[in-house]
Scaffold this active site. Structure first.
Site, short mmCIF file in Angstrom:
data_model
loop_
_atom_site.label_atom_id
_atom_site.label_comp_id
_atom_site.label_asym_id
_atom_site.label_seq_id
_atom_site.Cartn_x
_atom_site.Cartn_y
_atom_site.Cartn_z
N SER A 145 0.83 -1.20 0.00
CA SER A 145 0.00 0.00 0.00
C SER A 145 0.87 1.25 0.00
O SER A 145 2.10 1.17 0.11
CB SER A 145 -0.92 -0.02 1.23
OG SER A 145 -0.13 0.01 2.43
N TYR A 146 0.23 2.41 -0.09
CA TYR A 146 0.95 3.68 -0.16
C TYR A 146 1.88 3.83 1.04
O TYR A 146 1.43 3.72 2.20
CB TYR A 146 -0.05 4.83 -0.20
CG TYR A 146 0.57 6.18 -0.50
CD1 TYR A 146 1.19 6.41 -1.73
CD2 TYR A 146 0.56 7.20 0.43
CE1 TYR A 146 1.76 7.64 -2.03
CE2 TYR A 146 1.12 8.44 0.15
CZ TYR A 146 1.72 8.65 -1.07
OH TYR A 146 2.29 9.87 -1.36
N PRO A 147 3.18 4.08 0.81
CA PRO A 147 4.15 4.03 1.91
C PRO A 147 4.37 5.33 2.68
O PRO A 147 5.26 5.39 3.52
CB PRO A 147 5.44 3.62 1.19
CG PRO A 147 5.31 4.25 -0.15
CD PRO A 147 3.85 4.20 -0.50
#
Length: 294
Positions: free
Chosen positions: A58-60
Site C-alpha cells: 500500500s501507499y508508503p
C-alpha cells in the site's frame, strides 16, 4: 556483611507479555529498516515507493497506525499463504481462530491512507535483494499485527544480605505467538533459572563480587534515533524526515560513520565543524527570544 547467609525478602511471579507491533507507519518503517537492514531513511522510501508502484504494498507515506474497520484481513492473509517462507504461518492464522486477532489500534490517523501493508503476494523473483528485504519486512509486520502477543512469566527475587538489598529477575517464555513470524524481535527465557525459595527462607551465598565502573558520555545518534527524535519533536513529516536527514549530510553538516564491530556495528551521525558552527550561529541569533519565530 553478616556471614554468607542472605534472607529471601520476596519471590513474585507474574504473567507478562511482549506486545505484537502496531500497524506500520512511514516513520516506524524508516526506523526499523535502518536498524534491521542499515537502509537510510531516503533509501527505505525509494524502495517502498517502487514496491507501491508495482502494486505489491500500500501507499508508503502515512502517519496512520490503525486499520479501517472494514479491512478484510483474512483476504490479505490468504494471499500470503502461498509463500514458501511464511505461508505456513499465514495459513495457521486462517485455520486457528485462537491465533488470529484484530490488530491493535494506535492513536494516529491521517484520514488519507491506511497503515502500510502487503496488497498482493510476490515470491520476490522480480525484485532485487533490498526490495525483497523490505517486502518481506512489510509482510511479516502485517502478519505479526494480526497475531496475539507473546506471553511469559516474569519472576522477581529480592534478598537481604546484612544491611544491603539485592534484586534479580528471570523470564520464562510460554508462547511466542507473533514472534514466530516477526523474526526481527527476540524474546527468550533467561539462561539462569530463579531458584524455588520462599519469603523468609535463609540461603547460602557461594560468591560475592564488588565491581567498579564509571559513566560514559552518550554515543552519537544513529539514524533511527534521529528519526524518532524528529518525530517526537514535530520536525518534518513522514514524507519529509528522510529529505531533511539527507540534506544535512549532503551539505556536510554531519557525516555518517561506522561505529562498533560485528553485530553491534552501526552507522552514526557525527556533526562536522561546519555543523557545530551553524548550530552555534543559530544559538547566537537568539530565535527563542524572537516573538513568532519558528
Amino acid at each position: 556483611m553478616d556471614g554468607n547467609e542472605a534472607t529471601v525478602v520476596s519471590l513474585d511471579t507474574k504473567p507478562t507479555s511482549n506486545w505484537a507491533p502496531l500497524p506500520l507507519t512511514t516513520v516506524e518503517m524508516q526506523k526499523d529498516c535502518a536498524r534491521f537492514f542499515k537502509f537510510s531513511a531516503k533509501q527505505t522510501l525509494t524502495i517502498a515507493e517502487k514496491l507501491y508502484n508495482s502494486g505489491f504494498i500500500s501507499y508508503p507515506r502515512t502517519e496512520t497506525d490503525r486499520f479501517p474497520k472494514n479491512m478484510d484481513f483474512k483476504k490479505l492473509i490468504q494471499s500470503q499463504a502461498q509463500s514458501q517462507t511464511w505461508g505456513q504461518y499465514a495459513q495457521m492464522l486462517l485455520n486457528d481462530g485462537s491465533k488470529f486477532r484484530q490488530p491493535r489500534e494506535g492513536s494516529h490517523d491521517d484520514k488519507a491512507h491506511p497503515p502500510i501493508h502487503p496488497v498482493i503476494f510476490t515470491s520476490g523473483e522480480s525484485l532485487n535483494a533490498n526490495e525483497r528485504k523490505l517486502y518481506e519486512y512489510v509482510v511479516r509486520r502485517f502478519l505479526g499485527c494480526c497475531s496475539k502477543d507473546a506471553t511469559g512469566l516474569r519472576t522477581s527475587l529480592t534478598l537481604k544480605w546484612g544491611t544491603e538489598t539485592f534484586t534479580t529477575s528471570g523470564l520464562i517464555v510460554k508462547e511466542l505467538n507473533y514472534l514466530e513470524v516477526y523474526i526481527y524481535n527476540s524474546w527468550e527465557s533467561s539462561k539462569s533459572k530463579i531458584p524455588e525459595v520462599q519469603a523468609g527462607e535463609k540461603v547460602t551465598l557461594t560468591s560475592a563480587q564488588l565491581s567498579t565502573g564509571k559513566t560514559s558520555p552518550p554515543s552519537p545518534l544513529t539514524e533511527p534515533e534521529l528519526i524518532a527524535l524528529m518525530d517526537i519533536n514535530g520536525i518534518g513529516t513522514d514524507a519529509t524526515i528522510a529529505e531533511h536527514i539527507e540534506k544535512i549530510i549532503e551539505r556536510s553538516y554531519v557525516t555518517k560513520e561506522d561505529q562498533g564491530r560485528g553485530k553491534s556495528k552501526s552507522k552514526v551521525l557525527i556533526p562536522t565543524e561546519l555543523g557545530y558552527a551553524l548550530a552555534e550561529g543559530f544559538g547566537q541569533i537568539g530565535f527563542d527570544s524572537i516573538p513568532g519565530a519558528p
